[in-house]
Design an enzyme around this catalytic site. Structure first.
Site, mmCIF file in Angstrom:
data_model
loop_
_atom_site.group_PDB
_atom_site.id
_atom_site.type_symbol
_atom_site.label_atom_id
_atom_site.label_comp_id
_atom_site.label_asym_id
_atom_site.label_seq_id
_atom_site.Cartn_x
_atom_site.Cartn_y
_atom_site.Cartn_z
ATOM 1 C CB SER A 86 -0.973 -0.043 1.181
ATOM 2 O OG SER A 86 -1.923 0.993 1.093
ATOM 3 C CG HIS A 190 -5.765 -0.497 -1.374
ATOM 4 N ND1 HIS A 190 -4.917 0.158 -2.232
ATOM 5 C CD2 HIS A 190 -5.181 -0.487 -0.151
ATOM 6 C CE1 HIS A 190 -3.852 0.528 -1.550
ATOM 7 N NE2 HIS A 190 -3.984 0.167 -0.284
#
Length: 307
Positions: A86, A190
């Site tokens: 991430s 996400h």
């Protein structure tokens, strides 16, 4: 063969930067970075409580700064490969030479602010599921309207969605899942909930000076080794609204012949996954300066004079 990895949001804990301030130059470096991003990184890394550093706009630049501090503390290191989970991908992009440090920090500050704004629209969050068959878990999540936002491998998938959807998951776990653990994040990252942040980052990316990676850069979009700097940035922009495939990153590490993995501060999560998914690979989580000597020793054993 050595891979350096950087953790994602949720790895931060109150006061985790405190021991790093004892190292020469760290206070001055943090002060300069704080001025560059208009955020007191020293305060948030040493004095702020858990709720303050849970704020997406704070946590993300704090984590990238922490990873870069660890890199400076290690000194002249020549890994074969870098990757990040991430937001850790921005740390990895700096380590690979795609962005300079200040550009990386400014970009992650923009990312954190944009994702915090997107998260404020609806009450959302994320929860990790431990155990279960991946196909069964993903199907169950989709039936609840949730997104498998992080497919981490080693029996771990992270769900993301609204508070109501996550409450339903806690009451109705997928078959084979042992536990559902809420994460210390402030949004459904996400996923499509983050789509507004993509446009902001697309605009910010036009102002970046970008170079091609100097070492292998493994993308968490699909585990691919990305050789072009502009492609790295395009993937950094798109990943905020698309799932992280850390399982595929670890498959790539295996294919590349990685023999050692060092996770930067405030590490632990990615090291744990590697221990389960990459048997035989030496791992070390660089959490505090006390870990530096062991990290340097491991790095020296797995790079060698030709690196």
């Amino acid at each position: 063969m050595l891979v350096l990895v950087a953790p994602g949001q949720g790895a931060q804990t109150p006061g985790f930067l405190t021991p790093w301030l004892d190292l020469p130059g760290v206070s001055d470096r943090l002060a300069a970075w704080s001025a560059a991003v208009d955020l007191d990184l020293t305060h948030y890394g040493t004095q702020a409580d858990a709720d303050e550093i849970r704020d997406t706009a704070v946590a993300q630049p704090l984590l990238v700064a922490a990873g870069l501090l660890a890199a400076h503390a290690l000194g002249d290191v020549h890994p074969h490969t870098v990757a990040g989970h991430s937001v850790g991908e921005i740390t990895a992009a700096v380590l690979a030479g795609v962005l300079d440090e200040e550009s990386g920090l400014r970009f992650v500050r923009t990312r954190g602010l944009a994702m915090a704004e997107a998260a404020a629209v609806t009450e959302t969050g994320m929860a990790a599921m431990l155990g279960g068959d991946a196909d069964v878990v993903v199907g169950h999540l989709e039936s609840l309207g949730l997104t498998p936002a992080n497919v981490n491998g080693a029996g771990q998938i992270v769900a993301a969605g609204t508070a109501e959807q996550l409450a339903a998951l806690a009451e109705n776990k997928p078959e084979g899942v042992r536990r559902v653990v809420p994460l210390k994040v402030a949004g459904a990252f996400h996923t499509a909930h983050m789509a507004p942040a993509v446009a902001t980052l697309e605009e910010a990316a036009t102002r970046l000076t970008v170079t091609d990676p100097k070492i292998s850069y493994v993308s968490n979009k699909d585990g691919a080794v990305v050789t072009g700097g502009e492609e790295v940035i395009a993937r950094l922009v798109g990943q905020v609204a698309n799932p992280v495939r850390w399982d595929l990153c670890m498959e790539t590490f295996r294919e590349l012949g990685v023999t050692a993995l060092v996770e930067f501060c405030p590490g632990g999560t990615l090291t744990g996954l590697a221990k389960r998914a990459l048997p035989g690979v030496k791992t070390l989580a660089l959490k505090t300066p006390d870990d530096l000597a062991a990290a340097r020793e491991l790095i020296a054993e797995h790079t060698g004079p030709a690196a």
